[in-house]
Design a protein around this motif. Structure first.
Motif, short mmCIF file in Angstrom:
data_model
loop_
_atom_site.label_atom_id
_atom_site.label_comp_id
_atom_site.label_asym_id
_atom_site.label_seq_id
_atom_site.Cartn_x
_atom_site.Cartn_y
_atom_site.Cartn_z
N SER A 1 13.88 26.27 -71.72
CA SER A 1 14.60 26.61 -72.94
C SER A 1 15.65 27.68 -72.69
N ARG A 2 16.79 27.52 -73.32
CA ARG A 2 17.80 28.57 -73.32
C ARG A 2 18.52 28.59 -74.66
N ILE A 3 18.96 29.77 -75.07
CA ILE A 3 19.85 29.89 -76.23
C ILE A 3 21.15 30.46 -75.68
N LEU B 1 -3.49 39.16 -68.73
CA LEU B 1 -3.88 37.91 -69.40
C LEU B 1 -3.16 36.71 -68.76
N SER B 2 -1.88 36.90 -68.49
CA SER B 2 -1.09 35.83 -67.90
C SER B 2 -1.60 35.49 -66.50
N MET B 3 -1.88 36.52 -65.72
CA MET B 3 -2.40 36.32 -64.36
C MET B 3 -3.76 35.61 -64.39
N LYS C 1 13.88 44.40 -74.38
CA LYS C 1 12.42 44.51 -74.30
C LYS C 1 11.89 43.61 -73.17
N TRP C 2 12.41 42.37 -73.15
CA TRP C 2 12.01 41.44 -72.07
C TRP C 2 12.44 42.01 -70.72
N TYR C 3 13.67 42.50 -70.65
CA TYR C 3 14.24 42.95 -69.38
C TYR C 3 13.40 44.08 -68.77
N ARG D 1 -3.07 25.73 -67.15
CA ARG D 1 -2.25 24.59 -67.59
C ARG D 1 -1.08 24.33 -66.65
N THR D 2 -1.01 25.07 -65.56
CA THR D 2 0.12 24.91 -64.65
C THR D 2 -0.38 24.54 -63.24
N VAL D 3 -1.01 25.53 -62.57
CA VAL D 3 -1.47 25.29 -61.20
C VAL D 3 -2.46 24.12 -61.15
N LEU E 1 10.27 44.91 -69.30
CA LEU E 1 8.95 44.45 -68.85
C LEU E 1 9.08 43.62 -67.57
N ARG E 2 10.07 42.78 -67.55
CA ARG E 2 10.29 41.90 -66.39
C ARG E 2 10.53 42.75 -65.13
N ALA E 3 11.32 43.81 -65.29
CA ALA E 3 11.65 44.66 -64.13
C ALA E 3 10.36 45.21 -63.51
N LEU F 1 13.97 21.72 -60.79
CA LEU F 1 13.71 23.16 -60.93
C LEU F 1 12.35 23.37 -61.59
N PRO F 2 11.26 23.08 -60.88
CA PRO F 2 9.95 23.17 -61.54
C PRO F 2 9.62 24.58 -62.03
N PHE F 3 10.19 25.59 -61.41
CA PHE F 3 9.90 26.96 -61.84
C PHE F 3 11.10 27.59 -62.56
N GLY F 4 12.11 26.80 -62.89
CA GLY F 4 13.32 27.35 -63.48
C GLY F 4 14.12 28.07 -62.41
N PRO G 1 17.30 34.91 -63.57
CA PRO G 1 16.47 36.09 -63.89
C PRO G 1 15.19 35.76 -64.64
N ARG G 2 15.12 34.55 -65.25
CA ARG G 2 13.91 34.22 -66.03
C ARG G 2 13.02 33.24 -65.30
N MET G 3 13.35 33.01 -64.04
CA MET G 3 12.51 32.08 -63.27
C MET G 3 11.03 32.48 -63.39
N CYS G 4 10.15 31.50 -63.30
CA CYS G 4 8.71 31.76 -63.44
C CYS G 4 8.28 32.97 -62.61
N VAL G 5 7.68 33.93 -63.28
CA VAL G 5 7.31 35.15 -62.58
C VAL G 5 6.00 34.96 -61.80
C1 HEM Z 1 2.74 25.38 -60.76
C2 HEM Z 1 2.66 26.37 -61.58
C3 HEM Z 1 3.74 26.87 -62.51
C4 HEM Z 1 4.91 26.29 -62.90
C5 HEM Z 1 5.46 24.93 -62.50
C6 HEM Z 1 5.57 27.21 -63.80
C7 HEM Z 1 6.80 26.99 -64.39
C8 HEM Z 1 7.45 27.91 -65.19
C9 HEM Z 1 8.74 27.70 -65.79
C10 HEM Z 1 9.58 26.43 -65.68
C11 HEM Z 1 9.05 28.81 -66.49
C12 HEM Z 1 10.34 29.04 -67.31
C13 HEM Z 1 11.43 29.54 -66.37
C14 HEM Z 1 12.78 29.68 -67.02
O1 HEM Z 1 12.84 29.91 -68.25
O2 HEM Z 1 13.79 29.60 -66.30
C15 HEM Z 1 7.96 29.75 -66.34
C16 HEM Z 1 7.92 31.00 -66.91
C17 HEM Z 1 6.86 31.86 -66.77
N1 HEM Z 1 5.74 31.67 -66.02
FE1 HEM Z 1 5.30 30.05 -64.89
N2 HEM Z 1 4.78 28.31 -63.94
C18 HEM Z 1 3.66 28.15 -63.16
C19 HEM Z 1 2.63 29.04 -63.00
C20 HEM Z 1 2.57 30.29 -63.56
C21 HEM Z 1 1.49 31.24 -63.34
C22 HEM Z 1 0.27 31.00 -62.46
C23 HEM Z 1 1.80 32.35 -64.06
C24 HEM Z 1 1.05 33.64 -64.14
C25 HEM Z 1 0.49 34.19 -63.08
C26 HEM Z 1 3.07 32.11 -64.73
C27 HEM Z 1 3.70 33.00 -65.56
C28 HEM Z 1 4.92 32.77 -66.17
C29 HEM Z 1 5.55 33.72 -67.06
C30 HEM Z 1 4.97 35.05 -67.51
C31 HEM Z 1 6.76 33.15 -67.44
C32 HEM Z 1 7.81 33.75 -68.37
C33 HEM Z 1 8.83 34.50 -67.51
C34 HEM Z 1 9.94 35.17 -68.29
O3 HEM Z 1 10.29 34.68 -69.37
O4 HEM Z 1 10.45 36.17 -67.77
N3 HEM Z 1 3.49 30.85 -64.40
N4 HEM Z 1 7.00 29.17 -65.55
#
Ligand code: HEM
Length: 522
Positions: A396-398, A322-324, A147-149, A330-332, A151-153, A457-460, A463-467
């Motif tokens: 997080s990882r399992i 919603l995510s966009m 399901k995740w895969y 809480r991030t940017v 949507l992610r694609a 790795l602030p964004f991970g 394949p699950r890196m922050c989208v």
């Molecule tokens: C400086 C800003 C941000 C940081 C540092 C950040 C960081 C992260 C990290 C560490 C993860 C987990 C990655 C992993 O599991 O390997 C993540 C996942 C995610 N982030 Fe961000 N994020 C940021 C901004 C955003 C923004 C602006 C959005 C939406 C537009 C967003 C949407 C998501 C989503 C949807 C996931 C889940 C991805 C998945 O599980 O496939 N993030 N983020």
């Protein structure tokens, strides 16, 4: 404290320094960090992993509930555990055991195990429950497996393709220009957290709905709506933190805290839903009225790119939008604040950054993707800020296969938290670790750090890196460039402090003075 002594962990890292390129080391004849089956059989039992002792099943939950451990300072607690137990330790909270991992070689082994469907625990569990029970799409961060895969694609194409992301630069520039004008006009802010949150909602809204919501208009009903959204998001994160460290009764009955969280989530969801429905209706009308698809595509770029996917349900579209719209709050926003704080504390870096920006942009108000490509020092400033002020404590990882981490057996299905942040101020890795030195991240600089590729790795990654990464970076690069091009931020707040609210967030009033740059200084 972020910069706590990490001697114990440093000794461990030295002990494991005879590693192969796979991150597999040998210590006293036993395997360390490996996903090899024969190594697994020889490893120490899972039960031997050190960690804080607690009551059977309850674990250490009572310490958080009684206030002996301050849940809002969870970052300090993890640092303390790290210095006490070393780079791998476990903690149980009401039957749920998490293994905390703080070593880049272990991160490498975990990422190598990921496969096609990396599995995670959701960041905000009560939100996952709210979405599941409300017949809403769980979205990326709350789902696993196929399901995740799928949507992610779909999402990946609209959110991570550089050309797709930079195609939004016109509106991002416009909003940033308005925000900078507004900021300079006032010259100071006693609540820059709120101001930048409203800026982020304006940019998230414009990207999502192809139209600016009008949140930057002082005293307007729209501004009130933005403030309420900020408040509701804040409530969600505070309540989710409270629920994380209490008896999980909310899983069975609607406790007052859970009800309050539902109300906040519902408000955010309702606002998004109304905007989305109006926008979709508008697109439909426009498509009937005109043959000029280019115009519609240009205006509603993000939604239009999603509408092209036949397999995307309306509910999935809703959660992506919603995510966009909201996730940047809480991030940017906290990253932006921390960058400006660091720059305000380091006139040398600020001047050097200004020179880089001015050399590329001069007085231009439009920043193109080709300009951003010429701003390596700006990117290094953001990266250095991630080191000093990370916003996430864990990835997080399992694990899906048995593995060995730090000599211990980690059976498949274990909840792992990768706590990279504890190494960010390690003097064994970073010389003068408390100093803001963006040059650490510039190849060829005398200060360049020879860090393990899995360390920061602030964004991970994988394949699950922050989208949302590319959108987040674009937002940050554009706004920081414009602010530094036009003014000098001076921190006028008190001690810059943070609290854990699922993510790490400023805990103090965020106050700046903005001194316009004189044209002679340019
Ligand atoms: C400086 C800003 C941000 C940081 C540092 C950040 C960081 C992260 C990290 C560490 C993860 C987990 C990655 C992993 O599991 O390997 C993540 C996942 C995610 N982030 Fe961000 N994020 C940021 C901004 C955003 C923004 C602006 C959005 C939406 C537009 C967003 C949407 C998501 C989503 C949807 C996931 C889940 C991805 C998945 O599980 O496939 N993030 N983020």
């Amino acid at each position: 404290m972020w910069g706590r002594n990490v001697k114990h962990a440093a000794n461990y890292l030295k002990r494991c320094s005879i590693s192969t390129s796979l991150g597999i080391s040998r210590s006293e004849g036993r395997a360390v960090n490996s996903n090899d089956v024969s190594d697994y059989n020889q490893a120490l039992p899972f039960e031997d992993i050190p960690g804080p002792r607690g009551i059977k099943y309850l674990g250490t939950l009572h310490h958080y509930m009684t206030g002996r451990l301050d849940k809002y300072k969870y970052q300090d607690i993890l640092e303390e555990y790290f210095s006490k137990y070393g780079p791998i330790f476990k903690e149980t909270l009401f039957g749920s055991t998490i293994v905390h991992v703080c070593d880049p070689k272990m991160f490498e082994v975990i990422y190598q195990d990921e496969g096609k469907y990396p599995e995670i625990e959701p960041l905000v569990e009560p939100s996952q429950k709210f979405r599941g029970e409300g017949d809403l799409s769980l979205g990326l961060g709350n789902s696993n497996g196929e399901k995740w895969y799928n949507l992610r694609a779909i999402v990946q194409k609209s959110m991570l393709k550089p050309a797709e992301v930079s195609s939004h630069l016109q509106i991002i520039n416009e909003i940033a220009n308005d925000f900078v004008d507004k900021t300079l006009h006032k010259g100071y802010s006693d609540d820059f957290l709120l101001d930048t949150s409203i800026w982020k909602l304006e940019s998230g809204g414009a990207l999502s709905f192809g139209k600016r919501p009008g949140y930057l208009e002082c005293g307007s009903a729209q501004e009130m709506e933005a403030m309420k959204l900020v408040k509701m998001v804040d409530n969600t994160f505070t309540l989710a933190t409270d629920l994380k460290f209490s008896f999980p009764l909310y899983k069975y009955i609607k406790t007052p805290a859970y009800k309050a969280l539902l109300d906040s989530e519902q408000y955010i969801n309702d606002v998004t839903s109304v905007y989305l429905s109006e926008t979709l209706k508008h697109i439909e009308t426009e498509l009937e009225r005109t043959d000029d698809f280019n115009d519609i595509q240009n205006t509603y770029r993000f939604l239009y790119s999603l509408l092209g996917h036949k397999n995307l349900s309306k509910k999935d579209m809703e959660v992506i939008v919603l995510s966009m719209f909201i996730d940047g709050l809480r991030t940017v926003v906290p990253v932006l604040i921390s960058v400006l704080f660091c720059l305000s504390q380091s006139p040398r870096v600020q001047e050097k950054l200004f020179t880089e920006i001015y050399n590329v942009l001069e007085d231009r108000k439009y920043i193109a993707a080709s300009d951003i490509a010429q701003l390596p020092y700006l990117k290094a400033c953001v990266k250095e800020t991630f080191r000093l002020y990370p916003i996430g404590l864990e990835i997080s990882r399992i694990n899906q296969n048995d593995m060995v981490l730090g000599e211990y057996k980690i059976p498949s299905g274990t909840k792992l938290n990768l706590n990279n942040f504890v190494l960010n101020r390690d003097p064994n890795i970073f010389a003068n670790p408390e100093a803001f030195v963006p040059e650490r991240w510039l190849r060829g600089s005398e200060h360049a750090v020879d860090a393990h590729p899995y360390l920061l790795l602030p964004f991970g990654r994988g394949p699950r890196m922050c989208v949302g990464r590319r959108f987040a970076e674009q937002d940050l690069y554009v706004l920081i460039s414009k602010l530094i091009q036009n003014c000098e931020p001076h921190w006028t707040g008190e001690k810059y402090e943070h609290q854990f609210k699922i993510l790490v967030y400023p805990a103090c009033p965020v106050k700046f003075q903005f001194k316009p740059r004189q044209s002679s200084s340019k």
